[in-house]
Write a protein that holds these residues in place. Sequence first.
Motif, PDB file in Angstrom:
ATOM      1  N   ILE A 109       0.880  -1.167   0.000  1.00 34.85           N
ATOM      2  CA  ILE A 109       0.000   0.000   0.000  1.00 34.85           C
ATOM      3  C   ILE A 109       0.919   1.218   0.000  1.00 34.85           C
ATOM      4  N   THR A 110       0.823   2.043  -1.041  1.00 37.93           N
ATOM      5  CA  THR A 110       1.735   3.181  -1.136  1.00 37.93           C
ATOM      6  C   THR A 110       0.974   4.464  -1.443  1.00 37.93           C
ATOM      7  N   TYR A 111       1.672   5.575  -1.240  1.00 36.20           N
ATOM      8  CA  TYR A 111       1.059   6.902  -1.340  1.00 36.20           C
ATOM      9  C   TYR A 111       2.111   7.899  -1.811  1.00 36.20           C
ATOM     10  N   PRO A 112       1.720   9.143  -2.196  1.00 35.77           N
ATOM     11  CA  PRO A 112       2.678  10.128  -2.717  1.00 35.77           C
ATOM     12  C   PRO A 112       3.818  10.417  -1.723  1.00 35.77           C
ATOM     13  N   TRP A 113       4.996  10.745  -2.277  1.00 41.88           N
ATOM     14  CA  TRP A 113       5.212  11.000  -3.695  1.00 41.88           C
ATOM     15  C   TRP A 113       5.716   9.766  -4.447  1.00 41.88           C
ATOM     16  N   GLY A 114       5.415   9.817  -5.784  1.00 38.72           N
ATOM     17  CA  GLY A 114       5.914   8.741  -6.623  1.00 38.72           C
ATOM     18  C   GLY A 114       6.462   9.267  -7.932  1.00 38.72           C
ATOM     19  N   SER A 115       6.806  10.547  -7.980  1.00 38.44           N
ATOM     20  CA  SER A 115       7.306  11.160  -9.213  1.00 38.44           C
ATOM     21  C   SER A 115       8.778  11.539  -9.073  1.00 38.44           C
ATOM     22  N   PHE A 116       9.447  11.675 -10.206  1.00 39.15           N
ATOM     23  CA  PHE A 116      10.880  11.944 -10.217  1.00 39.15           C
ATOM     24  C   PHE A 116      11.238  13.316  -9.670  1.00 39.15           C
ATOM     25  N   ASN A 117      10.337  14.279  -9.758  1.00 42.93           N
ATOM     26  CA  ASN A 117      10.674  15.609  -9.273  1.00 42.93           C
ATOM     27  C   ASN A 117      10.501  15.743  -7.762  1.00 42.93           C
ATOM     28  N   HIS A 118      10.157  14.652  -7.099  1.00 39.17           N
ATOM     29  CA  HIS A 118      10.075  14.671  -5.628  1.00 39.17           C
ATOM     30  C   HIS A 118      10.970  13.578  -5.040  1.00 39.17           C
ATOM     31  N   ILE A 119      12.166  13.505  -5.553  1.00 34.62           N
ATOM     32  CA  ILE A 119      13.154  12.543  -5.058  1.00 34.62           C
ATOM     33  C   ILE A 119      14.310  13.305  -4.420  1.00 34.62           C
ATOM     34  N   ILE A 120      14.760  12.826  -3.270  1.00 36.54           N
ATOM     35  CA  ILE A 120      15.952  13.383  -2.616  1.00 36.54           C
ATOM     36  C   ILE A 120      17.162  12.801  -3.335  1.00 36.54           C
ATOM     37  N   GLN A 121      17.923  13.642  -3.997  1.00 34.97           N
ATOM     38  CA  GLN A 121      18.998  13.162  -4.853  1.00 34.97           C
ATOM     39  C   GLN A 121      20.065  12.377  -4.099  1.00 34.97           C
ATOM     40  N   SER A 122      20.362  12.772  -2.880  1.00 38.19           N
ATOM     41  CA  SER A 122      21.433  12.103  -2.121  1.00 38.19           C
ATOM     42  C   SER A 122      21.070  10.688  -1.707  1.00 38.19           C
ATOM     43  N   THR A 123      19.771  10.416  -1.538  1.00 32.92           N
ATOM     44  CA  THR A 123      19.333   9.093  -1.081  1.00 32.92           C
ATOM     45  C   THR A 123      18.497   8.349  -2.111  1.00 32.92           C
ATOM     46  N   GLN A 124      18.025   9.086  -3.138  1.00 34.20           N
ATOM     47  CA  GLN A 124      17.131   8.526  -4.153  1.00 34.20           C
ATOM     48  C   GLN A 124      15.819   8.019  -3.553  1.00 34.20           C
ATOM     49  N   GLN A 125      15.453   8.590  -2.424  1.00 38.71           N
ATOM     50  CA  GLN A 125      14.171   8.271  -1.803  1.00 38.71           C
ATOM     51  C   GLN A 125      13.199   9.428  -2.000  1.00 38.71           C
ATOM     52  N   ALA A 126      11.924   9.137  -1.771  1.00 31.06           N
ATOM     53  CA  ALA A 126      10.898  10.154  -1.992  1.00 31.06           C
ATOM     54  C   ALA A 126      10.947  11.231  -0.917  1.00 31.06           C
ATOM     55  N   GLN A 127      10.659  12.457  -1.326  1.00 32.21           N
ATOM     56  CA  GLN A 127      10.456  13.526  -0.364  1.00 32.21           C
ATOM     57  C   GLN A 127       9.156  13.273   0.397  1.00 32.21           C
ATOM     58  N   GLU A 128       9.021  13.908   1.532  1.00 29.22           N
ATOM     59  CA  GLU A 128       7.762  13.816   2.264  1.00 29.22           C
ATOM     60  C   GLU A 128       6.745  14.753   1.631  1.00 29.22           C
ATOM     61  N   ALA A 129       5.565  14.236   1.371  1.00 24.05           N
ATOM     62  CA  ALA A 129       4.473  15.086   0.905  1.00 24.05           C
ATOM     63  C   ALA A 129       3.982  15.933   2.080  1.00 24.05           C
ATOM     64  N   PRO A 130       3.322  17.050   1.822  1.00 28.68           N
ATOM     65  CA  PRO A 130       2.819  17.884   2.920  1.00 28.68           C
ATOM     66  C   PRO A 130       1.936  17.120   3.906  1.00 28.68           C
ATOM     67  N   ASP A 131       1.215  16.101   3.423  1.00 25.32           N
ATOM     68  CA  ASP A 131       0.322  15.327   4.277  1.00 25.32           C
ATOM     69  C   ASP A 131       0.890  13.944   4.590  1.00 25.32           C
ATOM     70  N   ASP A 132       2.204  13.850   4.622  1.00 23.78           N
ATOM     71  CA  ASP A 132       2.847  12.542   4.763  1.00 23.78           C
ATOM     72  C   ASP A 132       2.392  11.791   6.011  1.00 23.78           C
ATOM     73  N   ARG A 133       2.276  12.479   7.129  1.00 19.63           N
ATOM     74  CA  ARG A 133       1.890  11.825   8.388  1.00 19.63           C
ATOM     75  C   ARG A 133       0.491  11.213   8.269  1.00 19.63           C
ATOM     76  N   ALA A 134      -0.439  11.990   7.728  1.00 17.22           N
ATOM     77  CA  ALA A 134      -1.814  11.494   7.584  1.00 17.22           C
ATOM     78  C   ALA A 134      -1.878  10.356   6.581  1.00 17.22           C
ATOM     79  N   LEU A 135      -1.171  10.494   5.466  1.00 20.52           N
ATOM     80  CA  LEU A 135      -1.137   9.438   4.452  1.00 20.52           C
ATOM     81  C   LEU A 135      -0.607   8.138   5.046  1.00 20.52           C
ATOM     82  N   LYS A 136       0.426   8.255   5.856  1.00 18.70           N
ATOM     83  CA  LYS A 136       1.015   7.075   6.482  1.00 18.70           C
ATOM     84  C   LYS A 136       0.068   6.466   7.506  1.00 18.70           C
ATOM     85  N   ASP A 137      -0.532   7.304   8.348  1.00 14.79           N
ATOM     86  CA  ASP A 137      -1.435   6.793   9.390  1.00 14.79           C
ATOM     87  C   ASP A 137      -2.598   6.011   8.774  1.00 14.79           C
ATOM     88  N   ILE A 138      -3.169   6.545   7.707  1.00 15.86           N
ATOM     89  CA  ILE A 138      -4.298   5.869   7.064  1.00 15.86           C
ATOM     90  C   ILE A 138      -3.847   4.563   6.416  1.00 15.86           C
TER      91      ILE A 138
END
Length: 252
Positions: free
Chosen positions: A63-92
Amino acid sequence: FFNNTETTEIYTEQIVGSVRCVQETGNTQRSCFQTSTSRFIDQLFKSHLFQMGITFHGGANSITYPWGSFNHIIQSTQQAQEAPDDRALKDISQIMQLVAGGSDEYGISSFDIGRMTDVVYAAEGALEDFAYAASWEPDSQNHLLADCQSQYNPQDPQIGDDMMEFNDQSFRQYLYLVEAADEKIPSEDTLGDSSAGFDQINLGYGHVNRNMAMTYALIDLLEPWIKTVSYTHLRAHETPEHLVCRLLLEKK
C-alpha cells in the motif's frame, strides 16, 4: 487506462502527464489531455470532491502513497520527499494494512506500506500524484496543468479554454496505490470465499476479502459520525470553550 495507453511515456503525455513532463523533455509544445479518457478524468475531478480512493494493481504486495514522481526525489538518497500530508497518508495506510491483514491459509502476507517511490518505483504521470496535487503542485514552474493550458485547441469546442479553469481545491485526494498480490493474476483458489466475510481469522479469507475489508475501512474513515446527547448532558460537561460558543449561538 489500459485500452487508452500502454506505456508510461504515452500515459505521461496523454492522460495526466507529470509535473515534470515539459521541463524534462525540453519540449514546450508537448501535447497533454489529447484523449477522451484524459479529458473525462480531468473533468471528473473538477466536478466532484473526491476525498480518498484506491487504485488496485498486481505484481507486488504493498500500500503506497505520494510522492511517486521523479521531481520529488531526494537526490542524495534517491528516496521520496515527504508530501505535505505525509503523516496522515502514512497513518491511514497503517489502518488499511491492519484491517486487510493476511492469510496463513493462502500464504498471503500483510501489506508493505510506504511512499510510492520507496516501495514500488518512481514514475512520471502517476494518477495518485495527479489526484493528490495536480492543482497545487508545490513547484509552480513544474505545474502540470499550467504547462498544458496552452495546448488546448481553441478551435475544438470539446477542449476549450473554459476546461482549463482551476482552483487549488480541485485535486486534493488521498489516492492509494495498492499492489494487491505478488502475482499479476492470483490463483483462483486464493481469492477467498464470501462466507469468510471480512474477518481474518475465518477460513476462506483471501485476496478479495481483504481488499474489500480495506476498501470499507477507507469508506468508514470518511463517514461523518455524529453522537447525539441530551441538552442536560451537554450542559453538565460544558467546557469554557463550549460555553462561549453556546452563548454566541443563543445571542443570535
